[in-house]
Design a protein around this motif. Structure first.
Motif, PDB file in Angstrom:
ATOM      1  N   ARG A 139       0.806  -1.224   0.000  1.00  0.00           N
ATOM      2  CA  ARG A 139       0.000   0.000   0.000  1.00  0.00           C
ATOM      3  C   ARG A 139       0.834   1.265   0.000  1.00  0.00           C
ATOM      4  O   ARG A 139       0.332   2.343  -0.321  1.00  0.00           O
ATOM      5  CB  ARG A 139      -0.963   0.003   1.181  1.00  0.00           C
ATOM      6  CG  ARG A 139      -0.294   0.007   2.563  1.00  0.00           C
ATOM      7  CD  ARG A 139      -1.319  -0.380   3.612  1.00  0.00           C
ATOM      8  NE  ARG A 139      -0.787  -0.381   4.960  1.00  0.00           N
ATOM      9  CZ  ARG A 139      -0.005  -1.323   5.467  1.00  0.00           C
ATOM     10  NH1 ARG A 139       0.372  -2.332   4.701  1.00  0.00           N
ATOM     11  NH2 ARG A 139       0.419  -1.271   6.717  1.00  0.00           N
ATOM     12  N   TYR A 140       2.120   1.193   0.379  1.00  0.00           N
ATOM     13  CA  TYR A 140       2.947   2.395   0.421  1.00  0.00           C
ATOM     14  C   TYR A 140       4.039   2.407  -0.643  1.00  0.00           C
ATOM     15  O   TYR A 140       4.880   3.292  -0.652  1.00  0.00           O
ATOM     16  CB  TYR A 140       3.595   2.549   1.800  1.00  0.00           C
ATOM     17  CG  TYR A 140       2.604   2.787   2.900  1.00  0.00           C
ATOM     18  CD1 TYR A 140       1.588   3.711   2.749  1.00  0.00           C
ATOM     19  CD2 TYR A 140       2.694   2.078   4.089  1.00  0.00           C
ATOM     20  CE1 TYR A 140       0.663   3.930   3.763  1.00  0.00           C
ATOM     21  CE2 TYR A 140       1.779   2.291   5.118  1.00  0.00           C
ATOM     22  CZ  TYR A 140       0.771   3.224   4.942  1.00  0.00           C
ATOM     23  OH  TYR A 140      -0.134   3.435   5.948  1.00  0.00           O
ATOM     24  N   THR A 141       4.059   1.415  -1.497  1.00  0.00           N
ATOM     25  CA  THR A 141       5.096   1.384  -2.522  1.00  0.00           C
ATOM     26  C   THR A 141       4.689   2.249  -3.706  1.00  0.00           C
ATOM     27  O   THR A 141       3.510   2.392  -4.015  1.00  0.00           O
ATOM     28  CB  THR A 141       5.351  -0.056  -3.015  1.00  0.00           C
ATOM     29  OG1 THR A 141       4.134  -0.585  -3.552  1.00  0.00           O
ATOM     30  CG2 THR A 141       5.830  -0.941  -1.874  1.00  0.00           C
ATOM     31  N   SER A 142       5.673   2.817  -4.374  1.00  0.00           N
ATOM     32  CA  SER A 142       5.392   3.696  -5.508  1.00  0.00           C
ATOM     33  C   SER A 142       5.496   2.976  -6.844  1.00  0.00           C
ATOM     34  O   SER A 142       5.050   3.491  -7.867  1.00  0.00           O
ATOM     35  CB  SER A 142       6.354   4.879  -5.503  1.00  0.00           C
ATOM     36  OG  SER A 142       7.696   4.425  -5.603  1.00  0.00           O
ATOM     37  N   GLY A 254      11.316   4.421   5.508  1.00  0.00           N
ATOM     38  CA  GLY A 254      11.657   5.683   4.861  1.00  0.00           C
ATOM     39  C   GLY A 254      11.005   5.809   3.488  1.00  0.00           C
ATOM     40  O   GLY A 254      10.529   6.887   3.111  1.00  0.00           O
ATOM     41  N   CYS A 255      10.965   4.718   2.752  1.00  0.00           N
ATOM     42  CA  CYS A 255      10.309   4.731   1.434  1.00  0.00           C
ATOM     43  C   CYS A 255       8.811   5.000   1.574  1.00  0.00           C
ATOM     44  O   CYS A 255       8.210   5.673   0.732  1.00  0.00           O
ATOM     45  CB  CYS A 255      10.555   3.411   0.712  1.00  0.00           C
ATOM     46  SG  CYS A 255      12.250   3.177   0.133  1.00  0.00           S
ATOM     47  N   ALA A 256       8.204   4.472   2.646  1.00  0.00           N
ATOM     48  CA  ALA A 256       6.783   4.742   2.903  1.00  0.00           C
ATOM     49  C   ALA A 256       6.566   6.219   3.190  1.00  0.00           C
ATOM     50  O   ALA A 256       5.611   6.833   2.692  1.00  0.00           O
ATOM     51  CB  ALA A 256       6.286   3.897   4.064  1.00  0.00           C
ATOM     52  N   LEU A 257       7.448   6.815   3.978  1.00  0.00           N
ATOM     53  CA  LEU A 257       7.354   8.246   4.260  1.00  0.00           C
ATOM     54  C   LEU A 257       7.562   9.065   2.992  1.00  0.00           C
ATOM     55  O   LEU A 257       6.923  10.105   2.788  1.00  0.00           O
ATOM     56  CB  LEU A 257       8.397   8.640   5.308  1.00  0.00           C
ATOM     57  CG  LEU A 257       8.232   8.026   6.706  1.00  0.00           C
ATOM     58  CD1 LEU A 257       9.455   8.326   7.557  1.00  0.00           C
ATOM     59  CD2 LEU A 257       6.973   8.535   7.382  1.00  0.00           C
ATOM     60  N   GLN A 258       8.443   8.591   2.142  1.00  0.00           N
ATOM     61  CA  GLN A 258       8.753   9.304   0.904  1.00  0.00           C
ATOM     62  C   GLN A 258       7.588   9.246  -0.083  1.00  0.00           C
ATOM     63  O   GLN A 258       7.211  10.270  -0.668  1.00  0.00           O
ATOM     64  CB  GLN A 258      10.007   8.705   0.272  1.00  0.00           C
ATOM     65  CG  GLN A 258      10.429   9.366  -1.033  1.00  0.00           C
ATOM     66  CD  GLN A 258      11.656   8.701  -1.638  1.00  0.00           C
ATOM     67  OE1 GLN A 258      12.199   7.732  -1.090  1.00  0.00           O
ATOM     68  NE2 GLN A 258      12.112   9.222  -2.768  1.00  0.00           N
ATOM     69  N   THR A 259       7.002   8.065  -0.270  1.00  0.00           N
ATOM     70  CA  THR A 259       5.969   7.901  -1.291  1.00  0.00           C
ATOM     71  C   THR A 259       4.576   8.241  -0.791  1.00  0.00           C
ATOM     72  O   THR A 259       3.761   8.787  -1.530  1.00  0.00           O
ATOM     73  CB  THR A 259       5.966   6.448  -1.806  1.00  0.00           C
ATOM     74  OG1 THR A 259       5.738   5.544  -0.702  1.00  0.00           O
ATOM     75  CG2 THR A 259       7.293   6.102  -2.453  1.00  0.00           C
ATOM     76  N   HIS A 260       4.296   7.934   0.479  1.00  0.00           N
ATOM     77  CA  HIS A 260       2.946   8.128   1.005  1.00  0.00           C
ATOM     78  C   HIS A 260       2.706   9.553   1.486  1.00  0.00           C
ATOM     79  O   HIS A 260       1.613  10.110   1.313  1.00  0.00           O
ATOM     80  CB  HIS A 260       2.699   7.144   2.157  1.00  0.00           C
ATOM     81  CG  HIS A 260       1.299   7.163   2.679  1.00  0.00           C
ATOM     82  ND1 HIS A 260       0.200   6.910   1.880  1.00  0.00           N
ATOM     83  CD2 HIS A 260       0.805   7.420   3.920  1.00  0.00           C
ATOM     84  CE1 HIS A 260      -0.897   6.991   2.600  1.00  0.00           C
ATOM     85  NE2 HIS A 260      -0.566   7.316   3.836  1.00  0.00           N
ATOM     86  N   LEU A 261       3.715  10.164   2.090  1.00  0.00           N
ATOM     87  CA  LEU A 261       3.558  11.512   2.647  1.00  0.00           C
ATOM     88  C   LEU A 261       4.358  12.577   1.894  1.00  0.00           C
ATOM     89  O   LEU A 261       4.250  13.758   2.220  1.00  0.00           O
ATOM     90  CB  LEU A 261       3.981  11.519   4.123  1.00  0.00           C
ATOM     91  CG  LEU A 261       3.177  10.640   5.079  1.00  0.00           C
ATOM     92  CD1 LEU A 261       3.687  10.801   6.507  1.00  0.00           C
ATOM     93  CD2 LEU A 261       1.692  10.983   5.022  1.00  0.00           C
ATOM     94  N   SER A 262       5.158  12.140   0.918  1.00  0.00           N
ATOM     95  CA  SER A 262       6.028  13.073   0.181  1.00  0.00           C
ATOM     96  C   SER A 262       6.914  13.863   1.143  1.00  0.00           C
ATOM     97  O   SER A 262       7.103  15.077   0.994  1.00  0.00           O
ATOM     98  CB  SER A 262       5.188  14.037  -0.676  1.00  0.00           C
ATOM     99  OG  SER A 262       4.426  13.335  -1.623  1.00  0.00           O
TER     100      SER A 262
END
Length: 299
Positions: A139-142, A254-262
């Motif tokens: 769900r959080y992958t780009s 960190g990738c979840a923070l990057q893709t989900h919350l920008s």
């Protein structure tokens, strides 16, 4: 069938919750399209719409001849967040304490959700007793497309009910369903609350990262980059603050923070995900650049 002609269908009743004079935009009207149907016992049937709404109807309507039924018995607005692709009826069960007969049905949709509902036979008020999200791990992958649940099958063998689900990625999953009377609360409401709390937790972590990580000017390959931090610094922070047990887990968070919350992006502004590397530079996103002086948030 039309009397006297077994090969011809005869319409005896029309169901449509839209009133004749209602006006809607083309895009809104498309959301009303009926994408799935299933009988629920002898007296009711369930309809699923392209917009994700479920409705339960009385098969006989009011009993009037050639009537158009505009009022469903009950509607579940937004049961799914997108098109409902399949509805299948399950077996009847007996609720433990009241001994009341319960009908069951299952739905799936393009949001990747598989939902199971129980409905009292005497008062058709549905309650969700099981939720499965086929795309929960992604769900959080780009990268890659979101997973849709496209088809359902049901196999019943006392006391176990199994669902077989076909997905858009070509996979087929067999799900074992819990017994409805053993579930005390509405599972869909509980699931949505869990997702909401998870999103709030990510937001708090993002605020704390922005508060703790210091941005400086850096150089790489004879080129200067202003106001940035390294991937290694962020990974170390997430591990040190116990948000992740291992560095590899911290990279995923960190990738979840990057893709989900920008929360941040690579200095090249290319779609490059977080790397645990002191030579990979990142900058905070625009909405977080303005939050340099806020206090540390708490989980």
């Amino acid at each position: 069938f039309k009397r006297g002609s077994p090969k011809m269908w005869h319409c005896i009743r029309v169901f449509n919750w839209r009133q004749p004079l209602e006006l809607h935009k083309c895009k809104e009207s498309m959301q009303f399209g009926i994408t799935s149907l299933s009988f629920l016992g002898e007296k009711y049937f369930v309809s699923g719409a392209r917009g994700g709404d479920l409705r339960i109807w009385n098969v006989n309507g009011s009993g009037a001849k050639d009537e158009i039924v505009h009022n469903e018995l009950i509607g579940l607005s937004g049961a799914h967040s997108s098109e409902i692709t399949s509805i299948i009826t399950g077996r009847d069960v007996v609720e433990g304490s009241s001994k009341e007969k319960m009908m069951t049905f299952n739905t799936c949709g393009k949001d990747g959700m598989v939902l199971s509902f129980m409905v009292p036979a005497k008062r058709p008020i549905p309650r969700c007793f099981n939720v499965v999200n086929l795309g929960i791990a992604d769900r959080y992958t780009s990268d890659g497309d979101s997973i849709s649940a496209l088809s359902l099958g049901c196999h019943e063998k006392e006391p176990i009910t199994s669902l077989i689900v076909g997905s858009s990625c070509g996979g087929i999953k067999v799900l074992q369903q819990p017994y409805p009377s053993l579930v005390p609360q509405d599972a869909l409401l509980a699931y949505r609350q869990q997702i909401k709390e998870e999103s709030l937790t990510l937001q708090v972590i993002a605020e704390n990262v922005r508060s703790a990580i210091k941005c400086t000017n850096r150089k790489k390959n004879m080129q200067s980059y202003a106001d940035c931090f390294t991937g290694g610094e962020l990974v170390s922070y997430l591990v040190d603050e116990k948000h992740a047990a291992r560095r590899v887990d911290a990279v995923m968070l960190g990738c979840a923070l990057q893709t989900h919350l920008s929360l941040f992006h690579h200095v090249s502004k290319e779609c490059q995900l977080l790397q645990d590397d002191i030579r990979s530079f990142y900058r905070f996103g625009e909405q977080f650049k303005r939050r340099k002086s806020h206090k540390r948030a708490t989980l």
